[in-house]
Design a protein around this motif. Structure first.
Motif, PDB file in Angstrom:
ATOM      1  N   LEU A 431       0.824  -1.208   0.000  1.00  0.00           N
ATOM      2  CA  LEU A 431       0.000   0.000   0.000  1.00  0.00           C
ATOM      3  C   LEU A 431       0.859   1.260   0.000  1.00  0.00           C
ATOM      4  N   LYS A 432       1.965   1.234   0.725  1.00  0.00           N
ATOM      5  CA  LYS A 432       2.859   2.395   0.750  1.00  0.00           C
ATOM      6  C   LYS A 432       3.497   2.635  -0.611  1.00  0.00           C
ATOM      7  N   LYS A 433       3.830   1.531  -1.281  1.00  0.00           N
ATOM      8  CA  LYS A 433       4.411   1.667  -2.618  1.00  0.00           C
ATOM      9  C   LYS A 433       3.405   2.275  -3.584  1.00  0.00           C
ATOM     10  N   LYS A 434       2.143   1.878  -3.504  1.00  0.00           N
ATOM     11  CA  LYS A 434       1.128   2.443  -4.350  1.00  0.00           C
ATOM     12  C   LYS A 434       0.956   3.953  -4.092  1.00  0.00           C
ATOM     13  N   GLN A 435       1.105   4.320  -2.798  1.00  0.00           N
ATOM     14  CA  GLN A 435       0.975   5.736  -2.444  1.00  0.00           C
ATOM     15  C   GLN A 435       2.070   6.560  -3.079  1.00  0.00           C
ATOM     16  N   PHE A 436       3.303   6.079  -3.078  1.00  0.00           N
ATOM     17  CA  PHE A 436       4.414   6.798  -3.694  1.00  0.00           C
ATOM     18  C   PHE A 436       4.242   6.867  -5.210  1.00  0.00           C
TER      19      PHE A 436
END
Length: 439
Positions: A431-436
């Motif tokens: 999810l954090k990767k998608k946010q970036f």
């Protein structure tokens, strides 16, 4: 405890209903008041009290309450006695084994040892004599008195085949050798497969069942008796459990497991080895699949037991063995020629003697036990070790090795917590990767 609580609840509900009716009766007028007086009078008569001429409303309520309590007590007593009678008539379950009292196998072992010291006949001879006596007892059942005697005789004496497992118990202190061979294989020489099913993982202080299937094909195969006649196929089994495992107590057996066992009795191999149990011989038609209930040990109660992956050895047998403990052959064998030469004579009825004369003039008289069919005739030439009879053996012994894990439930919870936290961490990274990527 649950039954007693239920009975008490029934009595209490009944008492409350009657008390409620009494109060409702007091509040009514006219005919209802007269009905309340009649109820109070009947209650006093039930309690053995002389009714008064003009009872008041308060006394009517009190007497009605006492009558309700008495009737409730009678109802509870009646239900309790009915439950007790039902409990007394309930069928009891046959114990799968007990080490408190001497077992039938221990008695047989002691008798066999005393008979050997006294120079008694061999096991094969006694085996044949007992079967002959049983045949005579069956013939005597034509008359009423003879029938009663035959029933007592055959009911009090065990089948000769039921003594076979004690041969291993008497002659082998350890049921399994260092090379992994079970002691039963020393007498049952032919190999046959078995199928064992058990759970892969068990928890401490829990009961689990093991199924040992011994395919006997009892519909078409008949085992050879000591007299040479054919009888129903018998089966037996042995289970060598890890240290700490033992037969499940009968008071902890689930009802479905009791039903699946069909009354099969398992006993300890010896007092020193409660983790080794044997069963049989029993009829193969009924016990082709044998259920063994086992109680897993608790490492918290026994410090010598550890959570680990353990090995369990099983053995299953069908039919009689080929060798007796004394070393002599049984009649469940194929007999071979001991000398190369010519068959000069075949004599005897049940036990036959085949005489073979060699080329140098020497002769050998070979005994053929009853059961096998002789395939040579007088005048035939045979070679050494050439079969002169058929092979009457339709049974055999098989063994199998399985693994079982004694698992700690805390380890299971820890693994579940670790797996869940790992999943959440990976999900957070994604999810954090998608946010970036959106930024």
């Amino acid at each position: 405890m649950r039954r007693s609580t239920a009975l008490a609840a029934i009595g209490a509900v009944f008492a409350c209903c009657v008390v409620g009716l009494s109060f409702v009766t007091v509040g009514q007028s006219g005919a209802n008041a007269r009905a309340g007086q009649m109820l109070s009078a009947s209650s006093q008569q039930f309690l053995g009290v002389t009714p008064s001429a003009a009872p008041s409303s308060a006394s009517s309520v009190g007497l009605s309450a006492l009558a309700a309590v008495a009737l409730g007590a009678v109802a509870v007593r009646a239900l309790s006695s009915g439950a007790a009678r039902k409990t007394e008539t309930r069928a009891t379950f046959v114990s799968v084994g007990s080490s408190a009292a001497p077992t039938f196998r221990d008695t047989l072992i002691a008798c066999h040892a005393q008979a050997s010291e006294a120079g008694a006949p061999s096991v094969a001879e006694v085996d044949g004599h007992i079967e002959e006596l049983e045949a005579m007892a069956k013939k005597a059942m034509a008359g009423a008195a003879s029938a009663a005697c035959a029933m007592v005789f055959t009911g009090s004496m065990a089948d000769p085949a039921s003594a076979y497992p004690i041969f291993a118990q008497q002659n082998f202190k350890e049921p399994i050798e260092a090379n992994g061979r079970i002691a039963c294989a020393n007498c049952h020489l032919q190999s046959r497969p078995i199928d064992v099913r058990l759970p892969h993982t068990v928890l401490p202080d829990t009961i689990f069942k093991i199924m040992i299937e011994v395919p006997s094909k009892w519909e078409s195969r008949k085992q050879l008796l000591a007299t040479g006649e054919k009888g129903d196929m018998n089966v037996g089994a042995i289970a060598i459990l890890p240290d700490g495992f033992q037969l499940a107590p009968k008071d902890r057996l689930p009802k479905p497991t009791k039903k699946e066992m069909k009354g099969l009795a398992w006993v300890q191999y010896s007092k020193e080895k409660p983790n080794v149990v044997v069963a049989g011989p029993v009829p193969g038609a009924r016990y082709e699949k044998m259920i063994l209930p086992v109680l897993a040990p608790d490492p918290a109660a026994n410090k010598n037991i550890h959570f680990d992956k353990l090995t369990v050895n099983f053995g299953g047998n069908r039919g009689r063995g080929q060798v007796y403990p004394e070393g002599n052959q049984s009649n469940v064998n194929q007999f071979n020629a001991k000398l190369e030469g010519k068959v000069v004579s075949i004599e005897g009825d049940a036990t036959k003697t085949v005489t073979i004369q060699g080329a140098d003039g020497s002769s050998v008289a070979q005994e053929v036990l009853p059961g096998a069919t002789i395939v040579v005739n007088v005048g035939d030439t045979v070679k050494k070790d050439e079969p002169i009879t058929t092979n009457p053996n339709v049974g055999g012994f098989g063994q199998e090795e399985k693994d079982i894990v004694l698992q700690d439930v805390d380890r299971v919870y820890a693994w579940c917590a670790f797996a869940t936290s790992l999943f959440i961490a990976q999900l957070a990274f994604v999810l954090k990767k998608k946010q970036f990527e959106k930024v």
